[in-house]
Design an enzyme around this catalytic site. Structure first.
Site, short mmCIF file in Angstrom:
data_model
loop_
_atom_site.label_atom_id
_atom_site.label_comp_id
_atom_site.label_asym_id
_atom_site.label_seq_id
_atom_site.Cartn_x
_atom_site.Cartn_y
_atom_site.Cartn_z
N ASN A 139 0.84 -1.20 0.00
CA ASN A 139 0.00 0.00 0.00
C ASN A 139 0.88 1.26 0.00
O ASN A 139 2.07 1.19 -0.25
CB ASN A 139 -1.01 -0.02 1.15
CG ASN A 139 -2.33 0.63 0.75
OD1 ASN A 139 -2.33 1.71 0.17
ND2 ASN A 139 -3.43 -0.03 1.04
N ARG A 140 0.27 2.39 0.31
CA ARG A 140 0.94 3.66 0.06
C ARG A 140 1.64 4.24 1.29
O ARG A 140 1.16 4.08 2.41
CB ARG A 140 -0.09 4.68 -0.45
CG ARG A 140 -0.61 4.34 -1.84
CD ARG A 140 -1.70 5.28 -2.32
NE ARG A 140 -2.05 4.96 -3.69
CZ ARG A 140 -2.85 3.94 -4.05
NH1 ARG A 140 -3.42 3.17 -3.13
NH2 ARG A 140 -3.09 3.70 -5.32
N HIS A 173 3.39 -0.06 -2.79
CA HIS A 173 3.75 -1.48 -2.88
C HIS A 173 5.25 -1.75 -2.96
O HIS A 173 5.71 -2.57 -3.75
CB HIS A 173 3.05 -2.11 -4.08
CG HIS A 173 1.55 -2.18 -3.95
ND1 HIS A 173 0.90 -2.22 -2.74
CD2 HIS A 173 0.56 -2.22 -4.90
CE1 HIS A 173 -0.41 -2.29 -2.93
NE2 HIS A 173 -0.65 -2.28 -4.23
N HIS A 192 -1.52 -10.00 -3.10
CA HIS A 192 -2.29 -9.11 -3.98
C HIS A 192 -3.07 -9.87 -5.06
O HIS A 192 -3.30 -9.36 -6.16
CB HIS A 192 -1.35 -8.09 -4.61
CG HIS A 192 -1.97 -6.79 -4.97
ND1 HIS A 192 -2.83 -6.64 -6.04
CD2 HIS A 192 -1.89 -5.58 -4.39
CE1 HIS A 192 -3.22 -5.38 -6.11
NE2 HIS A 192 -2.67 -4.71 -5.12
N TYR A 249 -5.90 -11.07 -7.35
CA TYR A 249 -7.19 -10.56 -7.81
C TYR A 249 -8.11 -11.77 -7.97
O TYR A 249 -7.82 -12.66 -8.77
CB TYR A 249 -7.07 -9.89 -9.18
CG TYR A 249 -6.38 -8.55 -9.21
CD1 TYR A 249 -5.01 -8.45 -8.98
CD2 TYR A 249 -7.08 -7.39 -9.52
CE1 TYR A 249 -4.36 -7.22 -9.05
CE2 TYR A 249 -6.44 -6.16 -9.60
CZ TYR A 249 -5.08 -6.08 -9.35
OH TYR A 249 -4.44 -4.87 -9.43
N ASP A 292 -11.34 1.32 -3.06
CA ASP A 292 -9.88 1.21 -2.98
C ASP A 292 -9.49 1.78 -1.63
O ASP A 292 -8.82 2.80 -1.53
CB ASP A 292 -9.24 1.98 -4.15
CG ASP A 292 -7.76 1.63 -4.32
OD1 ASP A 292 -7.22 0.90 -3.48
OD2 ASP A 292 -7.16 2.11 -5.30
N GLN A 333 -7.43 -4.00 2.81
CA GLN A 333 -7.66 -3.14 1.65
C GLN A 333 -8.55 -3.91 0.69
O GLN A 333 -8.20 -4.99 0.23
CB GLN A 333 -6.32 -2.80 0.97
CG GLN A 333 -6.45 -1.86 -0.23
CD GLN A 333 -6.43 -0.38 0.15
OE1 GLN A 333 -6.20 -0.02 1.30
NE2 GLN A 333 -6.67 0.50 -0.81
N GLU A 337 -6.77 -7.38 0.54
CA GLU A 337 -5.38 -7.36 0.97
C GLU A 337 -5.31 -7.15 2.48
O GLU A 337 -5.56 -6.06 2.96
CB GLU A 337 -4.63 -6.23 0.26
CG GLU A 337 -4.72 -6.30 -1.25
CD GLU A 337 -4.46 -4.95 -1.91
OE1 GLU A 337 -3.43 -4.33 -1.64
OE2 GLU A 337 -5.31 -4.50 -2.69
C1 BGC Z 1 -4.14 -0.32 -4.58
C2 BGC Z 1 -4.65 0.31 -5.85
C3 BGC Z 1 -3.69 -0.01 -6.96
C4 BGC Z 1 -3.54 -1.51 -7.05
C5 BGC Z 1 -2.58 -1.95 -8.11
C6 BGC Z 1 -4.04 -1.79 -4.78
O1 BGC Z 1 -3.55 -2.40 -3.63
O2 BGC Z 1 -4.95 -0.01 -3.48
O3 BGC Z 1 -4.79 1.69 -5.71
O4 BGC Z 1 -4.10 0.52 -8.17
O5 BGC Z 1 -3.13 -2.03 -5.83
O6 BGC Z 1 -1.37 -1.34 -7.94
#
Ligand code: BGC
Length: 359
Positions: A89-90, A115, A187, A189, A259, A296, A324
């Site tokens: 995350n950020r 990430h 991560h 999907y 998100d 997340q 996540e």
């Molecule tokens: C984030 C998104 C991002 C994605 C792919 C996610 O964990 O929250 O904002 O676009 O990852 O990088």
């Protein structure tokens, strides 16, 4: 008359070549259980490349977005199946202060760090070995002091174990020789109708969280823990993912859908149920349990059909979703959030269980 059959099927792990990354051979490990569930993971990025699970009629589908070959994973993609670190995350403005020093990280997501940076844990070949007595695999790697700007040499171990209860048990462990933030996640999907089955808008989701961490425009938390009550973020009862995904609220606008990080109820050292996902047509279900304080939930808002996945599938907007398990975004800059700082002598431990089933 053939050879004698063993009394019970042994846990199975097989290993095969999966191409190479910058000259380093990559291998794929296949885990299976007695219900026909099969999980594949590669040594590049400890990436989960496929998850095959039955529906209520026993029909197997691959419910994880990804690629057929290593080439797909070597070209830019939005972290399909990836093991994300050193900090998932950020981190706001791509910097943090720790013990009186400021650390500068790559701004690889607007002004922010995302990430783990330009070359996060998902872009290295990990060492791997099967786990004795289980259908499991353990990945290890050393992240050097200064890698992507982070302090400390970090020894990381991540294991994936598939049980006969159709759980994938994910355990993370790390130690360091200098204080550093650590926040690891997976991560993948998911699309429980099948990775190429279209959008995830009809999936029904429950998240056991009374609060979430609202974000500003660049998706950094404001620091407030806000109630989900009366907002599109309220998933305390099973709700279709698509029901409110385009609601006219600031948070949904900032996320271009979901998100966001949910503040999970409960706590403790053993995993508790955080989320339940149901795909009504196939009946496939996924329950996520975790020791982490946050989740997340990301609805693949940035997918746009340009990435060609397995079997040539064009992964359109919202064709997969991520759950996540993690600490909260930007924790190194948010003193009120649970700490993500690992110190020498301590051990980072995190455990998440994905339980697949049918309803
Ligand atoms: C984030 C998104 C991002 C994605 C792919 C996610 O964990 O929250 O904002 O676009 O990852 O990088």
């Amino acid at each position: 008359m053939g050879a004698e059959q063993p009394a019970a099927a042994q846990p199975a792990v097989t290993r095969q070549p999966f191409g190479s990354a910058a000259g380093t051979p990559v291998e794929v490990y296949t885990l299976t259980n007695r219900h026909g569930v099969e999980v594949r993971a590669i040594t590049y990025g400890a990436i989960i490349t496929s998850i095959r699970v039955p529906d209520r009629k026993g029909v197997i589908a691959d419910v994880a977005l990804g690629f057929d070959s290593i080439e797909g994973y070597l070209t830019p993609h939005p972290y399909f199946g990836a093991l994300v670190g050193r900090y998932a995350n950020r981190i706001g403005n791509a910097r943090f202060a720790l013990d009186g020093r400021t650390y500068l990280l790559a701004a690889n997501n607007g002004p922010n760090h995302l990430h783990g940076g330009v070359r996060g844990f998902d872009k290295y070949v990990w060492a791997a070995e099967p786990i004795a007595g289980a259908s499991g695999i353990a990945f290890t790697r050393t992240s050097r002091d200064g890698e992507e700007g982070y302090p400390g040499r970090l020894e990381v171990r991540v294991s994936y174990v598939l049980t006969d209860a159709s759980e994938l048990v994910i355990e993370y462990q790390a130690t360091t020789d200098r204080a550093t933030p650590v926040n690891l996640t997976q991560h993948t999907y998911f699309n429980l109708a099948g990775h190429a089955a279209g959008t995830i808008l009809d999936h029904e989701l429950t998240i056991d969280a009374d609060r979430f961490t609202p974000v500003g425009e660049s998706l950094i938390p404001t620091g407030v823990l806000a109630t989900v009550e009366g907002t599109p973020m309220d998933f305390r009862r099973a709700t279709k993912v698509g029901a409110r995904i385009d609601a006219d609220t600031e948070q949904i606008r900032f996320g271009r859908g979901y998100d966001h990080n949910w503040v999970l109820n409960g706590g403790g050292t053993s995993p508790r149920l955080a989320a339940r996902l149901v795909e009504p047509a196939s009946g496939r279900t996924l329950e996520v349990s975790t020791t982490e304080p946050g989740l997340q939930f990301y609805t693949g808002n940035f997918l746009d059909g340009t990435v060609k996945g397995k079997g040539g599938a064009a992964y359109a907007r919202r064709s997969g979703l991520c759950l996540e398990t993690q600490h909260f975004p930007d924790s190194p800059n948010q003193p009120a959030f649970p700490t993500t700082i690992l110190k020498p002598g301590g051990t980072y431990r995190s455990k998440t269980v994905w339980r697949f089933g049918v309803s």
